[in-house]
Motif scaffolding. Sequence first.
Motif, PDB file in Angstrom:
ATOM      1  N   VAL A 161       0.825  -1.038  -0.039  1.00 21.88           N
ATOM      2  CA  VAL A 161      -0.115  -0.227  -0.146  1.00 21.88           C
ATOM      3  C   VAL A 161       0.579   1.079  -0.265  1.00 21.88           C
ATOM      4  CG1 VAL A 161      -1.621   1.268   1.568  1.00 21.88           C
ATOM      5  CG2 VAL A 161      -1.972  -1.386   1.129  1.00 21.88           C
ATOM      6  N   TYR A 162       0.800   2.082  -1.079  1.00 22.68           N
ATOM      7  CA  TYR A 162       2.046   2.765  -1.346  1.00 22.68           C
ATOM      8  C   TYR A 162       1.631   3.927  -0.147  1.00 22.68           C
ATOM      9  CZ  TYR A 162       5.291   6.042  -3.671  1.00 22.68           C
ATOM     10  OH  TYR A 162       5.995   7.648  -4.548  1.00 22.68           O
ATOM     11  N   SER A 163       2.343   4.713   0.509  1.00 25.90           N
ATOM     12  CA  SER A 163       2.357   5.721   1.507  1.00 25.90           C
ATOM     13  C   SER A 163       3.492   6.566   1.408  1.00 25.90           C
ATOM     14  CB  SER A 163       2.936   4.766   3.123  1.00 25.90           C
ATOM     15  OG  SER A 163       2.150   5.616   3.576  1.00 25.90           O
ATOM     16  N   ASN A 164       3.049   8.349   0.883  1.00 24.46           N
ATOM     17  CA  ASN A 164       4.395   9.272   1.605  1.00 24.46           C
ATOM     18  C   ASN A 164       4.550   8.731   3.577  1.00 24.46           C
ATOM     19  OD1 ASN A 164       4.871  10.112  -1.108  1.00 24.46           O
ATOM     20  ND2 ASN A 164       2.734  10.466  -0.503  1.00 24.46           N
ATOM     21  N   ALA A 165       3.246   8.898   3.612  1.00 25.25           N
ATOM     22  CA  ALA A 165       3.451   9.285   5.256  1.00 25.25           C
ATOM     23  C   ALA A 165       4.141   8.335   5.870  1.00 25.25           C
ATOM     24  CB  ALA A 165       2.185   9.378   5.855  1.00 25.25           C
ATOM     25  N   GLY A 166       4.216   6.534   5.071  1.00 23.16           N
ATOM     26  CA  GLY A 166       6.069   6.172   6.062  1.00 23.16           C
ATOM     27  C   GLY A 166       6.586   6.475   5.564  1.00 23.16           C
TER      28      GLY A 166
END
Length: 586
Positions: A236-241
């Motif tokens: 699940v693509y996540s910038n926040a990660g």
Amino acid sequence: MMLPFHHSILIALAMNWKGAWAALNGHCPPLGPVLPAPVHASNNPAVVSSVAAFRQFMSDLTEKYNYSAVAIGLKSIHEEDYILEYAYTPPNRDARGVQEIDSNTVFRIASVSKIFPVLAILRLHGVSLDDPVTKYVPELLDLNKQAREQSPIWTVAWEEITLGALASHLAGIGADMSFDYTPYGDFTPYGFPPVNESRLLGCSGSLGLPECDKTVFFERFGERAPVQLPFSPDAVYSNAGFAILGFAFEAATNRSLREFVQHEIWAPLNMTSTFATKPDDSLGFIPTDDVWWNSTLGYGEPAGSYYSTINDLTRFGEAILRNEAGLSASQTRKWLKPLSQTSSLGTLIGAPWEIFRIQNVTTDGRMIELYTKDGGLITYQAMFALIPDYDLVATVLVAGPQLENEATVIDSKLFCSKLVENILPGIEQASKDEAALTYGGTYRDEASNSSLVLALDDDPGFGIKSWIVRGVDVIATWPGFGFIPNPVPPKSSPLRFRLYPTTVWTDNQTSWRSVAQPATPETIAELESLLLPPQAMCVTWGQLDRATYMLQAQDHFVFTLNEQGKAESVELVGYVVSLAREETSV
């Protein structure tokens, strides 16, 4: 007792599976290069021709662009100059920025930025991607107090999330926070409810709004429900990660991530035109009246805020492939590995790589992996790609208005795909031409009546056309080889041997392994039609080093190179014999 893993075992395994064979003539080379990467690719006629064809393709495409700029670079780590360097300057551009595009022009690289926080983490001693993120950022646990309900539907299992899960999009957390629609207009015509003014985020870093800082993140990100559980089947693509990776880095080191990246990664590689924040406008391409050149991502800086050039990103890619990016050779090989899968058969995820698997470019139809990272920030697109099989670095930087303002497609992924499609066949031919001079031909030892003939064709690697040891025809007698030898082989055998390089080598020796294909392409195709997994019979990974004699592998070949880098002999390790290369082969 376990039998040697050769043709009979391969056929037996195939009868238990299902799939569809895709490689040329039924061959199954090991994953990776099937010949050494060419060291003089740019001079090869096939490469010169393919570069010209790609230039023409880009010229035909970009002549319609009125507002968008393109810069592309393709380089081998073995050559000083680019194989391809391309730039297009549109007739309309903002007066604030450069007026002529080249490989030194600065663009926003958006999510290509994600490579750098991962590399920073990997370079830390005592910090592992297997560490739970809460070891460094325990305040994440408090985010669940903001959740709508205290249940797995609404709260994130932060204690199960590792640094590696964040780096490879396996944390299952929300994609972002600062790109919320509500500050930018009335969205009730699209079915959304009226905005609750008390819940407005009020920040983004774009379109006149202040950036969302770390304080805002810890005050509001807990309102985001999880998308998946950590380590679920799909990424699940996540910038926040990647923002959280930045928090973890700074907690582990008591040092600014930005400062570390600038001084420990960019400076040693002379990446003097790469920036964590907006550089002087005169250095970059800015589309007419663009507002995204100036936008900031606040707490999300590690996820997509950086700026760079073709030249700087190419230097960085070369450093990775040369094991000079601050990691050992072993660490680099480990970094260039997939960590999770996606719903696409052709796309795997690394840290933070998007790994594209292609089989429709080279003549032999084998699988090639491109380790890429792409990025997009509204009017800026970037694509960074490593092609380890050929020691190549490809970079595409694009900037322009929304797509509907141009006459044709503008897309960094498309340009990178066309670059690979057009030029890789030429690179493949260059590798064959150089390999033929370096390794091809006849090897012989008269004293033992042994000989070996290696030749190139359209199939992967070298074809072993003749293989005689102590007067015995290895290829003809191999079908009878096993724990109970049968010296009388079948009258006709479809057995074919190919020879492939390994990753094991020294300055003057290279280690290769042979692979036997015991069935005809027609037989393989028939078996594959009955099997479920794609390429189910392609089990070379379980075939190498299986047949041994006095504990030495039958499939092991070691070439010794002369001062000019050309093979002068080959040792057939399992047979305890060395053959000299005939001079006419050099």
